[in-house]
Scaffold this motif. Structure first.
Motif, mmCIF file in Angstrom:
data_model
loop_
_atom_site.group_PDB
_atom_site.id
_atom_site.type_symbol
_atom_site.label_atom_id
_atom_site.label_comp_id
_atom_site.label_asym_id
_atom_site.label_seq_id
_atom_site.Cartn_x
_atom_site.Cartn_y
_atom_site.Cartn_z
ATOM 1 N N GLY A 18 0.922 -1.051 0.053
ATOM 2 C CA GLY A 18 0.027 -0.188 0.056
ATOM 3 C C GLY A 18 1.088 1.329 0.054
ATOM 4 O O GLY A 18 0.570 2.106 -0.705
ATOM 5 N N ARG A 19 2.005 1.312 0.907
ATOM 6 C CA ARG A 19 2.999 2.415 0.955
ATOM 7 C C ARG A 19 3.571 2.556 -0.693
ATOM 8 O O ARG A 19 3.644 3.562 -1.036
ATOM 9 C CB ARG A 19 3.905 2.225 1.691
ATOM 10 N N GLY A 20 3.924 1.407 -1.013
ATOM 11 C CA GLY A 20 4.534 1.464 -2.636
ATOM 12 C C GLY A 20 3.722 1.987 -3.595
ATOM 13 O O GLY A 20 3.881 2.808 -4.412
ATOM 14 N N PHE A 21 2.266 1.388 -3.288
ATOM 15 C CA PHE A 21 1.338 2.130 -4.495
ATOM 16 C C PHE A 21 1.135 3.623 -4.260
ATOM 17 O O PHE A 21 0.784 4.304 -5.216
ATOM 18 C CB PHE A 21 0.241 1.283 -4.163
ATOM 19 N N MET A 22 1.328 3.979 -3.110
ATOM 20 C CA MET A 22 1.060 5.500 -2.895
ATOM 21 C C MET A 22 2.339 6.263 -3.083
ATOM 22 O O MET A 22 2.505 7.387 -2.694
ATOM 23 C CB MET A 22 0.604 5.847 -1.534
ATOM 24 N N LEU A 23 3.472 5.597 -3.757
ATOM 25 C CA LEU A 23 4.772 6.055 -4.119
ATOM 26 C C LEU A 23 5.466 6.449 -3.062
ATOM 27 O O LEU A 23 6.265 7.255 -3.029
ATOM 28 C CB LEU A 23 4.572 7.180 -5.320
ATOM 29 N N SER A 36 12.066 9.840 -10.482
ATOM 30 C CA SER A 36 11.500 10.344 -11.805
ATOM 31 C C SER A 36 10.335 9.366 -12.083
ATOM 32 O O SER A 36 9.911 8.811 -11.120
ATOM 33 C CB SER A 36 12.654 10.307 -12.866
ATOM 34 N N TYR A 37 9.759 9.288 -13.136
ATOM 35 C CA TYR A 37 8.348 8.445 -13.544
ATOM 36 C C TYR A 37 8.755 7.124 -13.010
ATOM 37 O O TYR A 37 7.775 6.603 -12.423
ATOM 38 C CB TYR A 37 8.392 8.733 -15.049
ATOM 39 N N LEU A 38 9.705 6.239 -13.408
ATOM 40 C CA LEU A 38 9.949 4.900 -12.892
ATOM 41 C C LEU A 38 11.247 4.524 -12.281
ATOM 42 O O LEU A 38 11.579 3.345 -11.963
ATOM 43 C CB LEU A 38 9.648 4.045 -14.237
ATOM 44 N N PRO A 60 5.325 -4.587 -13.364
ATOM 45 C CA PRO A 60 4.393 -3.381 -13.374
ATOM 46 C C PRO A 60 3.743 -3.252 -14.750
ATOM 47 O O PRO A 60 2.355 -2.823 -14.756
ATOM 48 C CB PRO A 60 5.258 -2.124 -13.180
ATOM 49 N N ALA A 61 4.344 -3.357 -15.946
ATOM 50 C CA ALA A 61 3.689 -3.304 -17.306
ATOM 51 C C ALA A 61 2.713 -4.585 -17.364
ATOM 52 O O ALA A 61 1.700 -4.077 -17.905
ATOM 53 C CB ALA A 61 4.991 -3.493 -18.162
ATOM 54 N N TYR A 62 3.176 -5.965 -17.121
ATOM 55 C CA TYR A 62 2.150 -6.736 -17.059
ATOM 56 C C TYR A 62 0.698 -6.543 -16.248
ATOM 57 O O TYR A 62 -0.359 -6.541 -16.859
ATOM 58 C CB TYR A 62 2.578 -7.930 -16.572
ATOM 59 N N PHE A 63 0.837 -6.109 -15.194
ATOM 60 C CA PHE A 63 -0.490 -5.640 -14.239
ATOM 61 C C PHE A 63 -0.955 -4.541 -14.748
ATOM 62 O O PHE A 63 -2.418 -4.590 -14.746
ATOM 63 C CB PHE A 63 0.019 -5.431 -12.915
ATOM 64 N N THR A 64 -0.516 -3.344 -15.616
ATOM 65 C CA THR A 64 -0.963 -2.364 -16.002
ATOM 66 C C THR A 64 -1.731 -2.876 -17.211
ATOM 67 O O THR A 64 -3.044 -2.341 -17.285
ATOM 68 C CB THR A 64 0.102 -1.293 -16.202
ATOM 69 N N LEU A 106 1.071 2.732 -13.920
ATOM 70 C CA LEU A 106 2.414 2.155 -14.145
ATOM 71 C C LEU A 106 3.176 2.181 -12.876
ATOM 72 O O LEU A 106 3.598 1.474 -12.466
ATOM 73 C CB LEU A 106 2.888 2.498 -15.335
ATOM 74 N N PRO A 107 3.651 3.667 -12.514
ATOM 75 C CA PRO A 107 4.461 3.945 -11.268
ATOM 76 C C PRO A 107 3.668 3.354 -10.016
ATOM 77 O O PRO A 107 4.500 2.971 -9.148
ATOM 78 C CB PRO A 107 4.680 5.251 -11.326
#
Length: 125
Positions: A18-23, A36-38, A60-64, A106-107
């Motif tokens: 959850g923390r990672g999802f919130m960057l 930066s973006y990724l 991440p690309a697969y899940f996106t 994606l990020p």
């Protein structure tokens, strides 16, 4: 040589994802995860957690693609069934939503995957 007890403590995967999802840093939830973006920050600016070995690769690309593809498919079906727009309008609107959603997710999926890796101590994290 005695190992540090913190090496063997269980880490909460749900919280760190959850923390990672919130960057945010999967350890403290305060510092920025990406610079930066990724690009993953090598260290957290707040807790100094080493994140340099985090590698999300193609996950991440697969899940996106999985999530955005399902949303786009349902959107195509619903728009065509309810409104019957011209093919150009349908393709344009679904494309714009798909691109925007992909750039947004994606990020976040990368952050969630890095958080999962951190929680499970994968790649030396």
């Amino acid at each position: 040589m005695c190992a540090d007890v913190s090496e063997f403590e269980e880490r909460d995967a749900k919280k760190s994802m959850g923390r990672g999802f919130m960057l945010r840093c999967p350890n403290c939830g305060e510092g920025a995860l990406l610079r930066s973006y990724l690009k993953v920050n090598p260290n957290c600016a707040v807790c100094d957690q080493d994140l340099s070995r985090a590698r999300a690769d193609d996950g991440p690309a697969y899940f996106t693609i999985l999530v955005v593809g399902h949303i786009a498919g349902f959107m195509l079906h619903i728009m065509w069934s309810a409104f019957e727009p011209s093919p150009l309008v349908l393709a344009s609107s679904v494309s714009v939503v798909s691109i925007a959603l992909s750039l947004l997710l994606l990020p976040r999926f990368k952050g969630a995957l890095v958080g999962f890796q951190w929680a499970k101590r994968m790649h030396g994290l």
